[in-house]
Design a protein around this motif. Structure first.
Motif, PDB file in Angstrom:
ATOM      1  N   ARG A 346      22.696  78.132  19.243  1.00 26.44           N
ATOM      2  CA  ARG A 346      23.914  78.494  18.516  1.00 26.44           C
ATOM      3  C   ARG A 346      24.968  79.104  19.420  1.00 26.44           C
ATOM      4  NH1 ARG A 346      21.215  82.594  14.538  1.00 26.44           N
ATOM      5  NH2 ARG A 346      20.420  83.200  16.595  1.00 26.44           N
ATOM      6  N   ALA A 347      24.626  79.361  20.677  1.00 32.84           N
ATOM      7  CA  ALA A 347      25.583  80.009  21.569  1.00 32.84           C
ATOM      8  C   ALA A 347      26.820  79.143  21.726  1.00 32.84           C
ATOM      9  CB  ALA A 347      24.931  80.258  22.930  1.00 32.84           C
ATOM     10  N   SER A 348      27.964  79.793  21.682  1.00 29.22           N
ATOM     11  CA  SER A 348      29.233  79.087  21.798  1.00 29.22           C
ATOM     12  C   SER A 348      29.942  79.528  23.064  1.00 29.22           C
ATOM     13  CB  SER A 348      30.107  79.365  20.572  1.00 29.22           C
ATOM     14  OG  SER A 348      30.352  80.758  20.455  1.00 29.22           O
ATOM     15  N   GLY A 349      30.990  78.799  23.407  1.00 29.28           N
ATOM     16  CA  GLY A 349      31.756  79.127  24.592  1.00 29.28           C
ATOM     17  C   GLY A 349      31.309  78.323  25.791  1.00 29.28           C
ATOM     18  N   THR A 350      32.049  78.462  26.868  1.00 27.56           N
ATOM     19  CA  THR A 350      31.733  77.755  28.097  1.00 27.56           C
ATOM     20  C   THR A 350      30.484  78.364  28.739  1.00 27.56           C
ATOM     21  OG1 THR A 350      33.061  79.227  29.460  1.00 27.56           O
ATOM     22  CG2 THR A 350      34.199  77.344  28.435  1.00 27.56           C
ATOM     23  N   PRO A 351      29.831  77.635  29.646  1.00 26.72           N
ATOM     24  CA  PRO A 351      28.682  78.227  30.346  1.00 26.72           C
ATOM     25  C   PRO A 351      29.023  79.537  31.037  1.00 26.72           C
ATOM     26  CG  PRO A 351      28.715  75.856  30.701  1.00 26.72           C
ATOM     27  CD  PRO A 351      29.981  76.200  29.973  1.00 26.72           C
ATOM     28  N   LEU A 352      30.230  79.642  31.602  1.00 25.71           N
ATOM     29  CA  LEU A 352      30.623  80.894  32.250  1.00 25.71           C
ATOM     30  C   LEU A 352      30.697  82.018  31.225  1.00 25.71           C
ATOM     31  CD1 LEU A 352      31.624  82.518  34.669  1.00 25.71           C
ATOM     32  CD2 LEU A 352      33.945  81.689  34.176  1.00 25.71           C
ATOM     33  N   ASP A 353      31.285  81.750  30.034  1.00 25.72           N
ATOM     34  CA  ASP A 353      31.365  82.777  28.991  1.00 25.72           C
ATOM     35  C   ASP A 353      29.972  83.238  28.574  1.00 25.72           C
ATOM     36  OD1 ASP A 353      34.122  82.635  28.995  1.00 25.72           O
ATOM     37  OD2 ASP A 353      34.197  81.125  27.395  1.00 25.72           O
ATOM     38  N   ARG A 354      29.057  82.315  28.470  1.00 22.98           N
ATOM     39  CA  ARG A 354      27.691  82.681  28.078  1.00 22.98           C
ATOM     40  C   ARG A 354      27.015  83.534  29.148  1.00 22.98           C
ATOM     41  NH1 ARG A 354      25.542  76.837  27.130  1.00 22.98           N
ATOM     42  NH2 ARG A 354      23.526  77.893  26.894  1.00 22.98           N
ATOM     43  N   VAL A 355      27.244  83.213  30.414  1.00 24.08           N
ATOM     44  CA  VAL A 355      26.689  84.040  31.494  1.00 24.08           C
ATOM     45  C   VAL A 355      27.267  85.449  31.433  1.00 24.08           C
ATOM     46  CG1 VAL A 355      26.591  84.343  33.991  1.00 24.08           C
ATOM     47  CG2 VAL A 355      26.188  82.087  33.010  1.00 24.08           C
ATOM     48  N   VAL A 356      28.581  85.550  31.216  1.00 25.38           N
ATOM     49  CA  VAL A 356      29.229  86.863  31.139  1.00 25.38           C
ATOM     50  C   VAL A 356      28.634  87.694  30.010  1.00 25.38           C
ATOM     51  CG1 VAL A 356      31.405  88.020  30.632  1.00 25.38           C
ATOM     52  CG2 VAL A 356      31.380  86.093  32.208  1.00 25.38           C
ATOM     53  N   ASN A 357      28.435  87.085  28.844  1.00 26.28           N
ATOM     54  CA  ASN A 357      27.887  87.819  27.707  1.00 26.28           C
ATOM     55  C   ASN A 357      26.451  88.266  27.964  1.00 26.28           C
ATOM     56  OD1 ASN A 357      30.250  87.525  26.229  1.00 26.28           O
ATOM     57  ND2 ASN A 357      29.593  85.582  25.321  1.00 26.28           N
ATOM     58  N   LEU A 358      25.672  87.421  28.606  1.00 25.84           N
ATOM     59  CA  LEU A 358      24.284  87.778  28.873  1.00 25.84           C
ATOM     60  C   LEU A 358      24.150  88.899  29.894  1.00 25.84           C
ATOM     61  CD1 LEU A 358      22.661  84.231  28.954  1.00 25.84           C
ATOM     62  CD2 LEU A 358      22.153  86.033  27.316  1.00 25.84           C
ATOM     63  N   LEU A 359      25.088  88.983  30.821  1.00 23.77           N
ATOM     64  CA  LEU A 359      25.012  89.999  31.865  1.00 23.77           C
ATOM     65  C   LEU A 359      25.598  91.333  31.438  1.00 23.77           C
ATOM     66  CD1 LEU A 359      25.895  87.894  35.038  1.00 23.77           C
ATOM     67  CD2 LEU A 359      23.671  88.805  34.378  1.00 23.77           C
ATOM     68  N   ALA A 360      26.182  91.400  30.238  1.00 19.88           N
ATOM     69  CA  ALA A 360      26.718  92.666  29.743  1.00 19.88           C
ATOM     70  C   ALA A 360      25.568  93.622  29.445  1.00 19.88           C
ATOM     71  CB  ALA A 360      27.560  92.420  28.498  1.00 19.88           C
ATOM     72  N   GLY A 361      25.904  94.888  29.345  1.00 20.24           N
ATOM     73  CA  GLY A 361      24.880  95.865  28.973  1.00 20.24           C
ATOM     74  C   GLY A 361      24.549  96.873  30.040  1.00 20.24           C
ATOM     75  N   GLY A 362      25.387  97.016  31.036  1.00 20.48           N
ATOM     76  CA  GLY A 362      25.148  98.041  32.045  1.00 20.48           C
ATOM     77  C   GLY A 362      25.021  97.457  33.437  1.00 20.48           C
ATOM     78  N   GLU A 363      24.595  98.314  34.352  1.00 15.87           N
ATOM     79  CA  GLU A 363      24.510  97.935  35.763  1.00 15.87           C
ATOM     80  C   GLU A 363      23.451  96.858  35.972  1.00 15.87           C
ATOM     81  OE1 GLU A 363      24.298 100.315  40.004  1.00 15.87           O
ATOM     82  OE2 GLU A 363      23.022 100.973  38.352  1.00 15.87           O
ATOM     83  N   GLY A 364      23.767  95.877  36.791  1.00 18.21           N
ATOM     84  CA  GLY A 364      22.829  94.813  37.113  1.00 18.21           C
ATOM     85  C   GLY A 364      23.166  94.180  38.454  1.00 18.21           C
TER      86      GLY A 364
END
Length: 560
Positions: A346-364
């Motif tokens: 169900r994930a929407s957006g470009t692959p880059l947008d999906r990577v950005v959303n997954l990497l959110a949540g603090g330092e990594g």
């Protein structure tokens, strides 16, 4: 080294192994120096902090004894440095959990003030996870620990309140209500906690309980302090009474990346201490760091080793993305998504947008390994990620720089010889190379300009399919076909053939002995045989694969 004071005082080595620090005052000395954040602590301050305001002359000698015991526990005098007038703990401030907690709590507070509730909640959760109990729990009765511990406890309560505020703004009242109740019970005079409790109860549909909280707090303040509730708490009470308090709706759950996993290493990490320190410092100072060096020099191994010691690895927020098999720009984000573990159709957006959303949540830390094939797409991809994720750090390995603004480079050369190997009987210089002793009766000659690895067992040199090299000597000279392996190798090199055909199996076999090695560069030699020759091996000659002025001649002799 890592020092923990948010709980009982603990110390850990760089590889995570616990360090036994015996004695309450020795641990108190470690905590006092660690909380100084790398600054010099005077002898007078240490005496006051460990024994009180009126230490005797004997306490000075006792302090010197404590320093000696601490140095012995931590592994040397270099960790606790003697400076004019005092002592200093030679450990990075970021390796002390209290310092990391304060930094994360401040960042979370700034994000909350800026209206970024999601980022604030993630940072504050990370900050509070560092706590293991009361600060300085096992040395709290010493003079300095009372003040230092009370300060840390106050900062902790403030971070808890900020986290509750961020969660309420996100509509997570049901998830935090029990925690809010417990925190308010432990601090009955904190009006901000009382207001957060009232808002959480009202959002959960418990208006009467929220109003009862106000009456309880007002009575407690009057009886114990003789004051009325603050203006802010009274406004919250009126809003609950009138039903005017806004109840945020919980946002749809954001997909999260799977915890990062680094590959298990089959061997221990030896050497590269200077490069490890350099790379660790660059990761603290820069958000894009590239390890640059020729193929096979050890870039990936160094990168994995340094990120395995990074604080983000302990929280599962280090991801390694191998790019050796990616040769198109479109395949890059898909490879990253594969590592982050998303399978949400169900994930929407470009692959880059999906990577950005997954990497959110603090330092990594995101490790992009072997970028040389698609360096330009990697550079563009990294730039977009860093712009949109302010708490992300990217560590890349490549044969050349990515040439992105703000990029920090760590140039990696061949591994240095171990100390004490030059001039020894089992290790001598041959041509342009330098011999490195190896176990199992073999040694490798590594060149000054190019390093390569080899596995040697006496009697055969085999670089894999199509790279067998042999030379006749002793019993091997009488066998049919002996001696043609090395000659065939030099003929193929001189002809410049790209594809090498395997030699016959008979030319690769010799019972009881064999060797495997990568195709060595020109001008280097590989010695086969024990470092100290004796008995039947005393006459074992060398195999010369230099290829200089003799590509078509068999210049090696091999002892069977």
């Amino acid at each position: 080294m890592r020092i923990e004071v948010l709980g009982p005082v603990r110390a850990y080595a760089g590889d995570g192994a616990p360090i036994e620090v015996g004695g309450a005052r020795v641990r108190a000395l470690l905590a006092r120096l660690a909380l100084a954040r790398g600054e010099v602590v005077s002898v007078d301050s240490l005496l006051d902090g460990l024994w009180g305001e009126r230490p005797s002359g004997d306490h000075v000698n006792a302090l010197h004894a404590l320093v000696h015991r601490l140095r012995r526990a931590l592994g040397g005098a270099g960790v606790v440095e003697t400076v004019a007038g005092g002592y200093r703990l030679n450990v990075g401030a970021e390796e002390v959990d209290a310092v990391r907690f304060e930094a994360l709590a401040r960042r979370g507070g700034r994000e909350l003030a800026a209206g970024a509730a999601e980022q604030a909640a993630a940072l504050l959760r990370d900050a509070l996870k560092l706590w293991r109990g009361d600060a300085l729990a096992d040395v709290r009765d010493l003079p300095f620990a009372g003040t230092a511990g009370a300060r840390l406890d106050e900062l902790r309560v403030g971070a808890v309140e900020d986290r509750f505020e961020a969660e309420l703004r996100l509509g997570h009242h049901g998830e935090i209500l029990a925690d809010v109740e417990a925190a308010a019970a432990g601090h009955p005079l904190r009006e901000r906690l009382a207001g957060l409790r009232m808002r959480a109860l009202h959002a959960a549909g418990r208006q009467s309980d929220a109003l009862a909280v106000f009456d309880e707090v007002r009575r407690t303040l009057t009886e114990e302090l003789g004051v009325d509730p603050s203006e802010e708490l009274r406004r919250t009470h009126v809003a609950v009474l009138r039903g005017e308090l806004e109840i945020p709706e919980a946002a749809q759950a954001r997909p999260e990346a799977v915890p990062g996993r680094l590959p298990a290493q089959l061997t221990s990490f030896v050497g590269r201490e200077d490069e490890l320190r350099l790379l660790a410092g660059l990761l603290e100072a820069s958000r894009l760091v590239t390890v640059v060096g020729p193929g096979g020099v050890g870039k990936t191994r160094l990168a994995v080793e340094v990120v395995s010691r990074h604080r983000a690895h302990r929280r599962g927020r280090v991801w390694l993305v191998p790019l050796a098999g990616v040769n198109t720009a479109d395949g890059l984000p898909e490879a990253v998504l594969g590592t982050l573990g998303t399978a949400d159709g169900r994930a929407s957006g470009t692959p880059l947008d999906r990577v950005v959303n997954l990497l959110a949540g603090g330092e990594g830390v995101l490790v992009l390994d072997n970028c040389e094939q698609i360096s330009e797409p990697v550079a563009e991809f990294a730039r977009h990620l860093l712009e949109r994720q302010p708490y992300l750090t990217i560590l890349a390995t490549s044969r050349g720089p990515l040439e992105v603004m703000g990029e920090a480079l760590c140039r990696l050369g061949p591994l240095e010889l171990p100390p004490g190997t030059r001039g020894s009987r089992s290790c001598r210089r041959i041509g342009r190379g330098a011999a490195v002793p190896r176990s199992g009766g073999s040694r490798i000659v590594a060149g000054s300009s190019t390093s390569y690895t080899a596995r040697l067992r006496t009697g055969r040199v085999d670089g894999g399919p199509g790279r067998g090299h042999r030379a006749p000597a002793g019993r091997a000279a009488a066998r049919p076909g002996a001696g043609r392996g090395a000659a065939a190798y030099h003929e193929r090199r001189s002809a410049g053939q790209a594809a090498r055909r395997p030699l016959p199996a008979a030319q690769h076999r010799q019972q009881g002995s064999r060797a495997q090695a990568a195709d060595p560069p020109r001008g280097h030699r590989v010695e086969l045989g024990p470092p100290h020759r004796s008995g039947t091996d005393a006459g074992a000659p060398d195999v010369d694969l230099s290829g200089e002025d003799g590509d078509r001649r068999d210049r090696g002799r091999l002892c069977g």
